[in-house]
Design an enzyme around this catalytic site. Structure first.
Site, short mmCIF file in Angstrom:
data_model
loop_
_atom_site.label_atom_id
_atom_site.label_comp_id
_atom_site.label_asym_id
_atom_site.label_seq_id
_atom_site.Cartn_x
_atom_site.Cartn_y
_atom_site.Cartn_z
N GLY A 131 -0.14 6.86 -11.74
CA GLY A 131 -0.61 7.61 -10.57
C GLY A 131 -0.08 9.03 -10.52
O GLY A 131 -0.15 9.79 -11.50
N ASP A 151 0.86 -1.17 0.00
CA ASP A 151 0.00 0.00 0.00
C ASP A 151 0.90 1.23 0.00
O ASP A 151 1.84 1.30 0.79
CB ASP A 151 -0.93 -0.01 1.21
CG ASP A 151 -2.03 1.01 1.03
OD1 ASP A 151 -2.61 1.08 -0.08
OD2 ASP A 151 -2.31 1.78 1.96
#
Ligand code: ITT
Length: 190
Positions: free
Chosen positions: A145, A69
């Site tokens: 991203g 993560d």
């Protein structure tokens, strides 16, 4: 040793796979999209996600696997989007972050990566941080991203201008992965 990387993000897998080769490790892509629990810490999210994917895919219970993560923490926004990076990227994306940063003199930010590794019995976490800054407009078309708005410290390029090999010299992810891979290769030598 067979190691699986549970992620739905192919770019993350490619970054990890390239670094694994330096350690003579082969990692397999376990493509699975899971819902992230909303928590204030990436460590807790990564650990809880591990338990979640085992429930969703019971075959993982006996396998060596890891998931990761990551989040981008902006100083002038008190650490936002941080653990909410996934949702923020899906909703307001890079342009939204640049809007929030309009007029801000302090552009400092960092990326953090937390890996949760499940060895068939227990879960361990490993973290990596890369400091840098949010630039004024998007630059570069590589990576994924927030790469086009983030420039790591002491570097002239954004992550999105870098080849995968160069991003793998500076990124938060390579730091957490190298800690994991070092511990796995040390364990294998015992
Ligand atoms: P998973 O399937 O592995 O969860 P994901 O893309 O959802 O993949 P994260 O939840 O870890 O990944 O990432 C949170 C957000 O931060 C997401 O929008 C990513 O695009 C962004 N992010 C993560 N790592 C990044 C990196 O190295 N460069 C740029 N943006 C990144």
């Amino acid at each position: 040793m067979e190691i699986h990387f549970v992620t739905h993000n192919s770019s993350k897998y490619e970054e990890a796979s390239s670094i694994a080769k330096e350690y003579n490790l082969l990692i397999r892509w376990y493509d699975h999209e899971y819902e992230e629990p909303q928590e204030d810490s990436l460590e807790i999210i990564a650990r809880k996600s591990c338990s979640r994917v085992i429930q969703e895919k019971p075959e993982l219970k006996t396998l060596n696997f890891f998931l990761e993560d990551a989040g981008m923490f902006i100083e002038a926004l008190d650490g936002f989007p941080g653990p909410y990076s996934s949702y923020v990227f899906k909703t307001i994306s890079n342009d939204g972050i640049l809007k929030l940063m309009e007029g801000k003199e302090n552009r400092r930010a960092y990326f953090k990566s937390v890996i949760a590794f499940h060895n068939g019995k227990s879960i361990e976490t490993f973290a990596g941080i890369t400091k840098g800054s949010i630039i004024l407009s998007t630059i570069g078309d590589k990576g994924f991203g927030f790469d086009p708005i983030f420039k790591p410290e002491d570097n002239e390029q954004t992550f999105a201008e870098m080849t995968l090999a160069t991003k793998n010299l500076y990124s938060h992810r390579q730091k957490s992965l190298r800690i994991l891979f070092t511990s796995l290769t040390a364990f294998a030598k015992q």
